[in-house]
Design an enzyme around this catalytic site. Structure first.
Site, PDB file in Angstrom:
ATOM      1  N   CYS A  55     -40.312   8.590   2.917  1.00  0.00           N
ATOM      2  CA  CYS A  55     -40.504   8.659   1.472  1.00  0.00           C
ATOM      3  C   CYS A  55     -40.836   7.230   1.015  1.00  0.00           C
ATOM      4  O   CYS A  55     -39.996   6.341   1.116  1.00  0.00           O
ATOM      5  CB  CYS A  55     -39.219   9.181   0.840  1.00  0.00           C
ATOM      6  SG  CYS A  55     -39.293   9.284  -0.938  1.00  0.00           S
TER       7      CYS A  55
ATOM      8  N   CYS B 181     -40.724   1.897 -12.293  1.00  0.00           N
ATOM      9  CA  CYS B 181     -41.688   2.890 -12.787  1.00  0.00           C
ATOM     10  C   CYS B 181     -41.730   2.803 -14.305  1.00  0.00           C
ATOM     11  O   CYS B 181     -40.693   2.609 -14.944  1.00  0.00           O
ATOM     12  CB  CYS B 181     -41.290   4.294 -12.350  1.00  0.00           C
ATOM     13  SG  CYS B 181     -42.483   5.563 -12.871  1.00  0.00           S
TER      14      CYS B 181
ATOM     15  N   LEU C 249     -42.306  19.195 -12.649  1.00  0.00           N
ATOM     16  CA  LEU C 249     -42.351  19.980 -13.888  1.00  0.00           C
ATOM     17  C   LEU C 249     -41.025  19.886 -14.649  1.00  0.00           C
ATOM     18  O   LEU C 249     -40.985  19.438 -15.782  1.00  0.00           O
ATOM     19  CB  LEU C 249     -42.684  21.430 -13.511  1.00  0.00           C
ATOM     20  CG  LEU C 249     -43.608  22.207 -14.429  1.00  0.00           C
ATOM     21  CD1 LEU C 249     -44.847  21.412 -14.811  1.00  0.00           C
ATOM     22  CD2 LEU C 249     -44.006  23.510 -13.745  1.00  0.00           C
ATOM     23  N   HIS C 250     -39.972  20.401 -14.060  1.00  0.00           N
ATOM     24  CA  HIS C 250     -38.601  20.316 -14.587  1.00  0.00           C
ATOM     25  C   HIS C 250     -38.339  21.092 -15.877  1.00  0.00           C
ATOM     26  O   HIS C 250     -37.184  21.305 -16.238  1.00  0.00           O
ATOM     27  CB  HIS C 250     -38.140  18.863 -14.773  1.00  0.00           C
ATOM     28  CG  HIS C 250     -38.309  18.011 -13.554  1.00  0.00           C
ATOM     29  ND1 HIS C 250     -37.846  18.380 -12.320  1.00  0.00           N
ATOM     30  CD2 HIS C 250     -38.909  16.809 -13.370  1.00  0.00           C
ATOM     31  CE1 HIS C 250     -38.149  17.442 -11.430  1.00  0.00           C
ATOM     32  NE2 HIS C 250     -38.803  16.489 -12.031  1.00  0.00           N
TER      33      HIS C 250
ATOM     34  N   CYS D 135     -34.059   9.761 -14.064  1.00  0.00           N
ATOM     35  CA  CYS D 135     -34.477   9.092 -12.830  1.00  0.00           C
ATOM     36  C   CYS D 135     -34.066   7.619 -12.844  1.00  0.00           C
ATOM     37  O   CYS D 135     -34.388   6.878 -13.776  1.00  0.00           O
ATOM     38  CB  CYS D 135     -35.990   9.225 -12.701  1.00  0.00           C
ATOM     39  SG  CYS D 135     -36.708   8.230 -11.383  1.00  0.00           S
TER      40      CYS D 135
ATOM     41  N   ASN E  44     -29.789  14.932  -8.756  1.00  0.00           N
ATOM     42  CA  ASN E  44     -28.960  13.858  -8.200  1.00  0.00           C
ATOM     43  C   ASN E  44     -28.433  13.035  -9.372  1.00  0.00           C
ATOM     44  O   ASN E  44     -29.218  12.624 -10.219  1.00  0.00           O
ATOM     45  CB  ASN E  44     -29.788  12.968  -7.281  1.00  0.00           C
ATOM     46  CG  ASN E  44     -30.046  13.633  -5.938  1.00  0.00           C
ATOM     47  OD1 ASN E  44     -29.192  14.331  -5.407  1.00  0.00           O
ATOM     48  ND2 ASN E  44     -31.230  13.441  -5.400  1.00  0.00           N
TER      49      ASN E  44
ATOM     50  N   GLU F 123     -44.874   5.828  -9.899  1.00  0.00           N
ATOM     51  CA  GLU F 123     -45.744   6.975 -10.161  1.00  0.00           C
ATOM     52  C   GLU F 123     -47.079   6.716  -9.444  1.00  0.00           C
ATOM     53  O   GLU F 123     -47.863   5.867  -9.859  1.00  0.00           O
ATOM     54  CB  GLU F 123     -45.939   7.125 -11.680  1.00  0.00           C
ATOM     55  CG  GLU F 123     -47.044   8.053 -12.102  1.00  0.00           C
ATOM     56  CD  GLU F 123     -47.042   9.429 -11.407  1.00  0.00           C
ATOM     57  OE1 GLU F 123     -45.970  10.011 -11.185  1.00  0.00           O
ATOM     58  OE2 GLU F 123     -48.144   9.898 -11.069  1.00  0.00           O
TER      59      GLU F 123
HETATM   60  N1  SAH Z   1     -43.236   9.561  -9.880  1.00  0.00           N
HETATM   61  C1  SAH Z   1     -43.444  10.693  -9.071  1.00  0.00           C
HETATM   62  C2  SAH Z   1     -42.869  10.544  -7.679  1.00  0.00           C
HETATM   63  C3  SAH Z   1     -41.559   9.850  -7.545  1.00  0.00           C
HETATM   64  S1  SAH Z   1     -40.154  10.737  -8.102  1.00  0.00           S
HETATM   65  C4  SAH Z   1     -42.905  11.934  -9.747  1.00  0.00           C
HETATM   66  O1  SAH Z   1     -42.213  11.797 -10.738  1.00  0.00           O
HETATM   67  O2  SAH Z   1     -43.241  13.020  -9.292  1.00  0.00           O
HETATM   68  C5  SAH Z   1     -39.963  11.988  -6.839  1.00  0.00           C
HETATM   69  C6  SAH Z   1     -39.314  13.266  -7.327  1.00  0.00           C
HETATM   70  O3  SAH Z   1     -37.928  13.046  -7.630  1.00  0.00           O
HETATM   71  C7  SAH Z   1     -39.935  13.831  -8.610  1.00  0.00           C
HETATM   72  O4  SAH Z   1     -40.096  15.222  -8.494  1.00  0.00           O
HETATM   73  C8  SAH Z   1     -38.891  13.490  -9.635  1.00  0.00           C
HETATM   74  O5  SAH Z   1     -38.982  14.303 -10.768  1.00  0.00           O
HETATM   75  C9  SAH Z   1     -37.627  13.697  -8.861  1.00  0.00           C
HETATM   76  N2  SAH Z   1     -36.431  13.116  -9.429  1.00  0.00           N
HETATM   77  C10 SAH Z   1     -36.337  12.007 -10.183  1.00  0.00           C
HETATM   78  N3  SAH Z   1     -35.052  11.781 -10.529  1.00  0.00           N
HETATM   79  C11 SAH Z   1     -34.315  12.761  -9.956  1.00  0.00           C
HETATM   80  C12 SAH Z   1     -32.931  13.059  -9.920  1.00  0.00           C
HETATM   81  N4  SAH Z   1     -32.045  12.281 -10.536  1.00  0.00           N
HETATM   82  N5  SAH Z   1     -32.527  14.136  -9.238  1.00  0.00           N
HETATM   83  C13 SAH Z   1     -33.414  14.917  -8.582  1.00  0.00           C
HETATM   84  N6  SAH Z   1     -34.745  14.694  -8.564  1.00  0.00           N
HETATM   85  C14 SAH Z   1     -35.190  13.619  -9.253  1.00  0.00           C
HETATM   86 FE1  SF4 Z   2     -41.296   7.510 -12.519  1.00  0.00          FE
HETATM   87 FE2  SF4 Z   2     -41.269   9.785 -11.118  1.00  0.00          FE
HETATM   88 FE3  SF4 Z   2     -38.982   8.561 -11.846  1.00  0.00          FE
HETATM   89 FE4  SF4 Z   2     -40.495   9.754 -13.685  1.00  0.00          FE
HETATM   90  S1  SF4 Z   2     -39.438  10.755 -11.984  1.00  0.00           S
HETATM   91  S2  SF4 Z   2     -39.544   7.744 -13.872  1.00  0.00           S
HETATM   92  S3  SF4 Z   2     -42.508   9.318 -12.933  1.00  0.00           S
HETATM   93  S4  SF4 Z   2     -40.496   7.776 -10.459  1.00  0.00           S
END
Ligand code: SAH
Ligand code: SF4
Length: 345
Positions: free
Chosen positions: A107, A114, A220-221, A121, A295, A165
Site C-alpha cells: 500500500c 493529503c 464513496l462512503h 481519515c 478504523n 490522493e
Molecule cells: N485518497 C484516496 C486513497 C487513500 S485512502 C482515497 O481516498 O480513496 C484509502 C482508503 O481508505 C479510502 O477508501 C479511504 O476512504 C479509506 N479510509 C480513510 N480513512 C479511513 C478510516 N479511518 N477507516 C477506514 N477506511 C478509511
Molecule cells: Fe485524502 Fe483519501 Fe484520506 Fe480523503 S480518505 S483525506 S482523499 S487520503
C-alpha cells in the site's frame, strides 16, 4: 541547498537520451534500467555492468535513492509491516506491506499528507505537505521488493491507497505505475495495480480516456450528497450525480469493473437503508463494493460498525445483485490500517 536529481525520476526514454547526451552507447540506458528494476540495485557500487567512469559520473549527478527508512513497525501477527520514510526535505510518508496467503500487497503513498480533508481519515487530518515525484513513488515499491527478495518473495500487488490522493498527483502516479509495469524492468502487470480515488471527476474521465488496465476504486462512503459532503468535503465540488455518471462512463468505455469503497461508521452509514440507497445509486453498473469497519482515528469521533451490521449491509447489497466483500482490518495495532497513516509532527 541544491539537490541532485533522483535517478528513479528518469524513465527508460529519459535514461536513453541522457546516455546519448553523454556520448555513451544506447545499451547503457538498458543496463542502468535493468540494474534498477530487475536486479534491484540501489547503490552505485552495485552497478557492476557499467564501466567505472560512467558509474562515477552517474553518482556525481544523480541520487540513487532518496527515501530514508526512519522507523519500521510489524503487527503482532507478523502479517503487516509499515515503514515510515523521511523524504529528502524531511517530509514523511508511510508504506505498508500486507502478507496474506500468497499475496504480497504493498500500500503506497502518493503524497505526504493529503489536502482533501476527509473527516474520518488521519492523513486528511494532517493536511497536505507535498506531492511525491514518480521516482519517490517507485522507490517505495523497490524498497519492499528488495526486502522480499531476501526471503525469495516478490511484490504481487500494489494498491495506491496509502497517504494522499493519487488523482491529485495524477502524472507522477501514472508515471510511477508505467515504470513498474515496464516489461524490460520490474514488469509487474497493470492489472496488479489498484488506484483508489476520493472521486476527482475530471481525473476519472481522463483515466477513462487513457484506457488503462489498472484497477480503479472510488471511495464513496455515502450515497446521498448531504452525508457525503459532511464526510468528504470535495463532494461539494463533485457531487454524487456527476461522480456516478463518470463511474458509469468508465465502466461503459473500458468494460472494466469498478470498485466502491465504503467505511462503515456506526449509526451513520451502516444501516440496511443506507445499503438500499447505495444499491439504487449504482444499480446496473458492473461494480463491486468493499466495506470495511471504520478504523478509529484521533480527531474523529465516529466508531466502527459491528460485524453483525457489516454482514447485514453486505446481504442487503447482495439481495440487489451487487457483490460485496467485507474487508478485514489489518495492521491496526501498528496504525497501518486504511486511513490511519499520519505523521505526528
Ligand atoms: N485518497 C484516496 C486513497 C487513500 S485512502 C482515497 O481516498 O480513496 C484509502 C482508503 O481508505 C479510502 O477508501 C479511504 O476512504 C479509506 N479510509 C480513510 N480513512 C479511513 C478510516 N479511518 N477507516 C477506514 N477506511 C478509511
Ligand atoms: Fe485524502 Fe483519501 Fe484520506 Fe480523503 S480518505 S483525506 S482523499 S487520503
Amino acid at each position: 541547498m541544491d539537490r541532485l536529481q533522483l535517478l528513479y525520476d528518469l524513465d527508460l526514454a529519459g535514461l536513453t537520451s541522457l546516455m546519448q547526451e553523454w556520448g555513451e552507447p544506447a545499451y547503457r540506458a538498458s543496463q542502468v534500467w535493468q540494474g534498477q528494476y530487475r536486479n534491484l540495485w540501489v547503490i552505485p557500487e552495485q552497478f557492476t555492468s557499467l564501466p567505472l567512469p560512467l558509474r562515477t559520473k552517474l553518482a556525481e549527478v544523480f541520487l540513487f535513492s532518496s527515501l530514508h527508512p526512519a522507523q519500521e513497525f510489524v503487527s503482532q501477527n507478523g502479517e503487516t509491516h509499515k515503514t515510515l520514510f523521511r523524504l529528502h526535505n524531511g517530509d514523511a510518508i508511510e508504506t505498508v506491506l500486507m502478507r496474506f496467503r500468497k499475496r504480497r500487497t504493498l500500500c503506497i503513498s502518493t503524497q505526504s499528507g493529503c489536502g482533501m480533508g476527509c473527516v474520518f481519515c488521519a492523513t486528511g487530518q494532517m493536511g497536505l505537505q507535498r506531492s511525491l515525484s514518480a521516482g519517490e513513488i517507485v522507490e517505495q515499491v523497490l524498497y519492499y521488493a528488495r526486502k522480499l527478495a531476501v526471503v525469495n518473495e516478490k511484490v504481487t500487488n500494489v494498491v495506491v491507497m496509502g497517504m494522499g490522493e493519487p488523482f491529485h498527483n495524477y502524472e507522477a502516479t501514472l508515471a510511477a505505475i508505467r515504470r513498474l509495469n515496464h516489461p524490460a524492468g520490474f514488469n509487474l502487470g497493470a492489472r496488479r495495480f489498484t488506484i483508489s480515488t476520493v472521486g476527482l471527476v475530471p481525473m476519472i474521465r481522463r483515466f477513462t480516456e487513457e484506457d488503462h488496465q489498472i484497477n480503479l476504486a472510488v471511495s464513496l462512503h455515502a450515497a446521498n450528497d448531504e452525508l457525503r459532503s459532511a464526510l468528504i468535503p470535495i463532494n461539494k465540488k463533485y457531487s454524487l450525480d456527476v461522480l456516478i455518471a463518470a463511474c458509469r462512463e468508465y465502466v461503459a468505455k473500458t468494460h472494466r469493473r469498478i470498485t466502491f469503497e465504503w467505511a462503515l461508521i456506526r449509526d451513520l452509514n451502516d444501516s440496511r437503508s443506507h445499503a438500499r440507497q447505495l444499491a439504487d445509486l449504482v444499480q446496473g453498473m458492473t461494480c463491486h463494493v468493499n466495506v470495511i469497519p471504520l478504523n478509529p482515528t484521533q480527531r474523529y469521533a465516529g466508531q466502527a460498525t459491528t460485524m453483525e451490521r457489516a454482514r447485514e449491509f453486505k446481504l442487503e447489497l447482495e439481495s440487489r445483485g451487487i457483490p460485496c466483500t467485507i474487508r478485514i482490518r489489518r495492521g491496526i495495532d501498528i496504525a497501518a490500517g486504511c486511513g490511519q497513516l499520519a505523521i505526528q509532527a
